[in-house]
Design a protein around this motif. Sequence first.
Motif, PDB file in Angstrom:
ATOM      1  N   ASN A 171      -5.676  -1.384   5.221  1.00 25.86           N
ATOM      2  CA  ASN A 171      -4.673  -1.605   4.220  1.00 25.86           C
ATOM      3  C   ASN A 171      -3.280  -2.181   4.824  1.00 25.86           C
ATOM      4  OD1 ASN A 171      -4.604   1.338   5.092  1.00 25.86           O
ATOM      5  ND2 ASN A 171      -2.759   1.393   3.767  1.00 25.86           N
ATOM      6  N   LEU A 172      -2.550  -2.771   4.240  1.00 17.59           N
ATOM      7  CA  LEU A 172      -1.495  -3.294   4.555  1.00 17.59           C
ATOM      8  C   LEU A 172      -0.193  -2.663   4.141  1.00 17.59           C
ATOM      9  CD1 LEU A 172      -2.525  -7.078   3.835  1.00 17.59           C
ATOM     10  CD2 LEU A 172      -2.191  -6.069   6.160  1.00 17.59           C
ATOM     11  N   TYR A 173       0.688  -2.595   5.156  1.00 18.83           N
ATOM     12  CA  TYR A 173       1.932  -2.092   4.862  1.00 18.83           C
ATOM     13  C   TYR A 173       3.077  -2.684   5.556  1.00 18.83           C
ATOM     14  CZ  TYR A 173       4.890   1.901   3.126  1.00 18.83           C
ATOM     15  OH  TYR A 173       5.824   2.394   2.549  1.00 18.83           O
ATOM     16  N   HIS A 174       4.359  -3.204   4.553  1.00 19.48           N
ATOM     17  CA  HIS A 174       5.314  -3.674   5.111  1.00 19.48           C
ATOM     18  C   HIS A 174       6.610  -3.071   5.295  1.00 19.48           C
ATOM     19  CE1 HIS A 174       5.785  -8.502   4.255  1.00 19.48           C
ATOM     20  NE2 HIS A 174       6.695  -7.889   5.307  1.00 19.48           N
ATOM     21  N   PHE A 175       7.124  -3.485   6.423  1.00 20.52           N
ATOM     22  CA  PHE A 175       8.256  -2.750   7.124  1.00 20.52           C
ATOM     23  C   PHE A 175       9.421  -3.394   6.864  1.00 20.52           C
ATOM     24  CE2 PHE A 175       4.672  -0.298   9.135  1.00 20.52           C
ATOM     25  CZ  PHE A 175       4.949   0.872   8.543  1.00 20.52           C
ATOM     26  N   ILE A 176      10.450  -2.689   6.951  1.00 21.93           N
ATOM     27  CA  ILE A 176      11.924  -3.140   7.425  1.00 21.93           C
ATOM     28  C   ILE A 176      12.679  -2.061   8.254  1.00 21.93           C
ATOM     29  CG2 ILE A 176      12.864  -2.376   5.272  1.00 21.93           C
ATOM     30  CD1 ILE A 176      13.734  -5.605   7.323  1.00 21.93           C
ATOM     31  N   HIS A 177      13.154  -2.610   9.313  1.00 19.03           N
ATOM     32  CA  HIS A 177      14.070  -1.726  10.112  1.00 19.03           C
ATOM     33  C   HIS A 177      15.389  -1.506   9.239  1.00 19.03           C
ATOM     34  CE1 HIS A 177      16.267  -0.159  13.533  1.00 19.03           C
ATOM     35  NE2 HIS A 177      15.320  -0.078  14.319  1.00 19.03           N
TER      36      HIS A 177
ATOM     37  N   ALA B 141      -1.765   6.588  -2.185  1.00 18.21           N
ATOM     38  CA  ALA B 141      -1.538   5.327  -2.368  1.00 18.21           C
ATOM     39  C   ALA B 141      -0.872   4.729  -0.956  1.00 18.21           C
ATOM     40  CB  ALA B 141      -0.484   4.934  -3.371  1.00 18.21           C
ATOM     41  N   PHE B 142      -0.177   5.516  -0.264  1.00 20.45           N
ATOM     42  CA  PHE B 142       0.240   4.844   1.046  1.00 20.45           C
ATOM     43  C   PHE B 142      -0.980   4.347   1.667  1.00 20.45           C
ATOM     44  CE2 PHE B 142       1.039   5.340   5.566  1.00 20.45           C
ATOM     45  CZ  PHE B 142       2.230   4.726   5.881  1.00 20.45           C
ATOM     46  N   TYR B 143      -2.048   5.271   2.012  1.00 20.25           N
ATOM     47  CA  TYR B 143      -3.125   5.111   2.550  1.00 20.25           C
ATOM     48  C   TYR B 143      -4.161   3.872   2.093  1.00 20.25           C
ATOM     49  CZ  TYR B 143      -1.912   9.260   5.404  1.00 20.25           C
ATOM     50  OH  TYR B 143      -0.937   9.923   6.274  1.00 20.25           O
ATOM     51  N   THR B 144      -3.766   3.688   0.794  1.00 23.72           N
ATOM     52  CA  THR B 144      -5.027   2.991   0.244  1.00 23.72           C
ATOM     53  C   THR B 144      -4.366   1.233  -0.185  1.00 23.72           C
ATOM     54  OG1 THR B 144      -4.572   3.856  -2.033  1.00 23.72           O
ATOM     55  CG2 THR B 144      -6.439   4.797  -0.660  1.00 23.72           C
ATOM     56  N   LYS B 145      -3.152   1.404  -0.710  1.00 21.91           N
ATOM     57  CA  LYS B 145      -2.648   0.202  -1.500  1.00 21.91           C
ATOM     58  C   LYS B 145      -2.421  -0.878  -0.478  1.00 21.91           C
ATOM     59  CE  LYS B 145      -3.434   2.277  -5.518  1.00 21.91           C
ATOM     60  NZ  LYS B 145      -4.183   1.701  -6.183  1.00 21.91           N
ATOM     61  N   ASP B 146      -2.330  -1.992  -0.917  1.00 21.90           N
ATOM     62  CA  ASP B 146      -1.907  -3.195   0.091  1.00 21.90           C
ATOM     63  C   ASP B 146      -0.664  -3.372  -0.514  1.00 21.90           C
ATOM     64  OD1 ASP B 146      -3.908  -3.578   1.766  1.00 21.90           O
ATOM     65  OD2 ASP B 146      -4.896  -5.088   0.593  1.00 21.90           O
ATOM     66  N   ARG B 147       0.359  -3.329   0.354  1.00 25.08           N
ATOM     67  CA  ARG B 147       1.868  -3.699   0.444  1.00 25.08           C
ATOM     68  C   ARG B 147       2.088  -4.723   1.194  1.00 25.08           C
ATOM     69  NH1 ARG B 147       4.023   0.990  -2.025  1.00 25.08           N
ATOM     70  NH2 ARG B 147       2.698   1.482  -3.730  1.00 25.08           N
ATOM     71  N   SER B 148       1.915  -6.133   0.890  1.00 22.84           N
ATOM     72  CA  SER B 148       2.210  -7.156   1.754  1.00 22.84           C
ATOM     73  C   SER B 148       2.896  -8.203   1.115  1.00 22.84           C
ATOM     74  CB  SER B 148       0.693  -7.697   2.255  1.00 22.84           C
ATOM     75  OG  SER B 148       1.345  -9.080   3.244  1.00 22.84           O
ATOM     76  N   PHE B 149       3.884  -8.815   1.534  1.00 18.47           N
ATOM     77  CA  PHE B 149       4.964  -9.700   0.745  1.00 18.47           C
ATOM     78  C   PHE B 149       5.260 -10.839   1.524  1.00 18.47           C
ATOM     79  CE2 PHE B 149       5.444  -5.459  -0.943  1.00 18.47           C
ATOM     80  CZ  PHE B 149       5.229  -5.595  -2.261  1.00 18.47           C
ATOM     81  N   ASN B 150       5.665 -11.945   0.753  1.00 16.96           N
ATOM     82  CA  ASN B 150       6.077 -12.978   1.269  1.00 16.96           C
ATOM     83  C   ASN B 150       7.614 -12.933   1.448  1.00 16.96           C
ATOM     84  OD1 ASN B 150       7.446 -15.586   1.889  1.00 16.96           O
ATOM     85  ND2 ASN B 150       6.057 -16.685   0.334  1.00 16.96           N
ATOM     86  N   THR B 151       8.142 -12.677   2.526  1.00 20.13           N
ATOM     87  CA  THR B 151       9.710 -12.418   2.566  1.00 20.13           C
ATOM     88  C   THR B 151      10.332 -13.657   2.973  1.00 20.13           C
ATOM     89  OG1 THR B 151       9.271 -11.831   4.888  1.00 20.13           O
ATOM     90  CG2 THR B 151       9.312  -9.974   3.445  1.00 20.13           C
ATOM     91  N   SER B 152      10.106 -15.058   2.931  1.00 22.11           N
ATOM     92  CA  SER B 152      10.815 -16.099   3.219  1.00 22.11           C
ATOM     93  C   SER B 152      11.902 -16.459   2.406  1.00 22.11           C
ATOM     94  CB  SER B 152       9.632 -17.330   3.017  1.00 22.11           C
ATOM     95  OG  SER B 152       9.292 -17.560   1.813  1.00 22.11           O
ATOM     96  N   LYS B 153      11.909 -15.801   1.177  1.00 25.86           N
ATOM     97  CA  LYS B 153      13.124 -16.261   0.337  1.00 25.86           C
ATOM     98  C   LYS B 153      14.275 -15.871   1.127  1.00 25.86           C
ATOM     99  CE  LYS B 153      15.134 -15.388  -4.019  1.00 25.86           C
ATOM    100  NZ  LYS B 153      15.097 -14.814  -5.482  1.00 25.86           N
ATOM    101  N   MET B 154      14.668 -14.731   1.651  1.00 22.68           N
ATOM    102  CA  MET B 154      15.697 -14.227   2.224  1.00 22.68           C
ATOM    103  C   MET B 154      16.206 -15.333   3.370  1.00 22.68           C
ATOM    104  SD  MET B 154      15.027 -10.876   4.109  1.00 22.68           S
ATOM    105  CE  MET B 154      13.741 -10.658   5.554  1.00 22.68           C
ATOM    106  N   ARG B 155      15.105 -15.585   4.073  1.00 22.37           N
ATOM    107  CA  ARG B 155      15.306 -16.648   5.301  1.00 22.37           C
ATOM    108  C   ARG B 155      15.774 -18.054   4.758  1.00 22.37           C
ATOM    109  NH1 ARG B 155      10.819 -14.005   6.730  1.00 22.37           N
ATOM    110  NH2 ARG B 155       9.321 -15.605   6.293  1.00 22.37           N
TER     111      ARG B 155
END
Length: 343
Positions: free
Chosen positions: A207-213, A296-310
Amino acid sequence: MEDSIYQLPPGSRALVTGATGFTGSLLVRKLVQQGVEVVAIARPTSNLEPFEGLNIEWLRGDVFDENLINKAIQGVNYIFHMVTPFRDPKLKDIGYFNVHVLSTQLLAKAALKEPNFKRFVHVSTIGVHGHIENPPADETYRMKPGDIYQETKVEAELWIRDFAPKEGLSFTVVRPAGIYGPGDKRLLKIFQMVNKKWVPVIGDGSNLYHFIHVDDLTNFMICAATHPKAEGEVFICGSPEAMTFEKMISIIGDVYGVKAQFLRLPAAPLFALGYVFEILCKPLGIQPPIYRRRVAFYTKDRSFNTSKMRNILGFNTAHSDVEGIKETAKWYADKEWVSLKKA
């Protein structure tokens, strides 16, 4: 881009809610270092000792207290609104509404009365999207909140997105991905489990998880407050790509010199148990041993296109997830939050 680029104009005054939290505490330190006049609302029970010596005007009380807000807003140019009652088992539904929705409404209306007000940065969450069916998703993806925390986050965000344009209030919405970095405690248990070589996992860890420092997030919040093209926009703030749970475990294991084994668990029974425990524990004001958001942390996919801010703001993250997770793992060990075996 260097951190020095992300600054409020000289002489600015900023109101920060949630200033004692993980993200808020770093933001106020950056603003104070820039010479910004910072005013922050803190609960009477909040520990302010870590902020001793910092030039911050603290106002004690509830963030949804209209009189307190009217006092705090005086002369303010920017609002960074990120306060949240994160998973408080004793908090009733109205508490989430007051902190997320009512406070947003009162702050926005008060800001309209300030002649030199510049921008309202409203911090939401990627959690408003729920599970991503066909990742990656972007800012336009449907909202599907899964609990009262996320439901009131959605309500607050939709309210300000409707209210601000009608009333001429400058605003930007930021939806952070999973926030991590030195000082974070939310992911600490995972690092501790890796060190003990056994990690519960639901499924196969893909499963995918999206991070931000947290350093990148706070820089982006300042960027969102000042960039002309951020006006009226919604941004998902995350690393360029998501990471699998399995990959995260592998990175942590490399730092600690261990190879963690997965303890595989079935999803459906755990979701059912989480629901039951939440129903039973909430009236008692105690933390459920299992709750659905953690499952849900272990099962849900949280993956995003973050290109807008760039693409729109030219913002690029300075921390890679690999190096950031390594940095965090070492910080936990240095603080002895993770007990490493001595060679």
